[in-house]
Design an enzyme around this catalytic site. Structure first.
Site, short mmCIF file in Angstrom:
data_model
loop_
_atom_site.label_atom_id
_atom_site.label_comp_id
_atom_site.label_asym_id
_atom_site.label_seq_id
_atom_site.Cartn_x
_atom_site.Cartn_y
_atom_site.Cartn_z
N ASP A 162 -22.11 82.00 79.98
CA ASP A 162 -21.41 83.20 80.43
C ASP A 162 -20.16 82.82 81.22
O ASP A 162 -20.23 82.11 82.22
CB ASP A 162 -22.35 84.06 81.27
CG ASP A 162 -23.54 84.56 80.45
OD1 ASP A 162 -23.34 85.48 79.66
OD2 ASP A 162 -24.64 83.99 80.59
N ASP B 102 -17.83 77.80 85.01
CA ASP B 102 -16.98 78.79 85.67
C ASP B 102 -17.55 79.30 86.98
O ASP B 102 -16.84 79.95 87.75
CB ASP B 102 -16.73 79.98 84.74
CG ASP B 102 -17.96 80.86 84.59
OD1 ASP B 102 -17.88 82.05 84.91
OD2 ASP B 102 -19.01 80.34 84.18
N ASP C 182 -21.62 75.56 79.97
CA ASP C 182 -22.16 76.81 80.49
C ASP C 182 -21.88 77.91 79.46
O ASP C 182 -20.98 77.77 78.61
CB ASP C 182 -21.49 77.14 81.83
CG ASP C 182 -21.88 78.50 82.35
OD1 ASP C 182 -23.09 78.76 82.49
OD2 ASP C 182 -20.97 79.32 82.60
N GLY D 181 -27.97 79.25 82.90
CA GLY D 181 -29.04 79.86 83.67
C GLY D 181 -29.99 80.65 82.80
O GLY D 181 -31.08 81.02 83.24
#
Length: 259
Positions: A14, A209, A12, A47
């Site tokens: 961010d 996260d 991931d 995302g």
């Protein structure tokens, strides 16, 4: 025939690969280089639209990404999967937004990002990402496949869930909600990659996260939560590493013997 990697590691961005200043730590970059030297594929799973990280990928020599929460999969620069939203569903959602909620939209595919209007909601969200607001084009979905929409709002998405059961709505920042086909997720993108490339027996690892990493954690062999991750994700992790600001990526890759 694509050469099988020894492992695939999904990151991931961010709150995970990025620190709090939206930067890649030197220790993380060094770890990624070592993964590649060991015939392991580092793969972004975010995302974000691939367009948002194209400079990062070029600079750091990263060639693989699962973008828009699994709605596009690019492996070693090859687009191998897209999960397009039906044009008629987008039309209904956009009409509902204009007539009932006054929530503007962003339209994303892996080649373009557009907004329905450039107003305060769009400016707040893209400022939060430290990005310029994309160009305005509220008819792009009539001309090109769209893999993800954004509701640019701080609240109000609950009205959509009952009306659009074909879609999934995930609040990804205080200023936007990600919208994509029901059943679409980072986990779906990973499964498509493994199936299409014949990598079902390749060990998989994932770092995350937030709750949009949950399906990814349920899909890979070894889910690793950052120290700054939300509790719900930590509960599903095999291992909890240090934070995104304190070399958590490198420390976990070393622990698992990948570097």
């Amino acid at each position: 025939m694509t050469k099988k990697p020894e492992a695939i590691v999904f990151f991931d961005l961010d709150g995970t690969l990025f620190n709090s200043n939206i930067e890649l730590l030197p220790s993380s970059y060094d770890a990624i280089k070592k993964l590649k030297q060991n015939n392991m594929i580092p793969m972004i799973a975010t995302g974000r639209n691939p367009l948002e990280v194209v400079d990062l990928m070029k600079e750091k020599n990263l060639n693989s990404i699962i973008g828009m929460n699994g709605q596009v999969v690019i492996y070693e620069k090859e687009v191998i999967f897209t999960n397009n939203i039906d044009k008629n569903i987008i039309t209904r959602l956009y009409e509902f937004s204009r007539e009932k909620t006054n929530i503007p939209l962003s339209f994303y595919n892996y080649k373009a990002m557009r907004v329905s209007e450039n107003g305060e909601p769009a400016q707040k969200f893209y400022h939060h990402l430290k990005q310029d607001v994309p160009p305005v084009d509220d008819e792009i979905y009539l001309k090109e496949p769209i893999q993800m929409l954004l509701l640019l709002c701080e609240q109000g998405e609950s009205a959509y869930r009952e009306l659009f059961p074909e879609l999934t709505f995930i609040r990804n920042t205080p200023y936007c909600v990600d919208v994509f086909n029901h059943g679409g997720s980072k986990g779906r993108g990973i499964n498509e990659l493994l199936k299409i490339k014949g990598f079902d027996d390749v060990p998989t690892y994932a770092f995350g996260d937030g709750m949009n990493d949950l399906e990814m954690f349920l899909t890979v062999d070894h889910p690793i939560a950052m120290g700054n991750a939300v509790d719900g994700l930590k509960d599903k992790a095999e291992y909890i590493t240090d934070t995104n600001n304190n070399d958590g990526i490198a420390k976990a890759l070393e622990k698992f013997g990948l570097i």
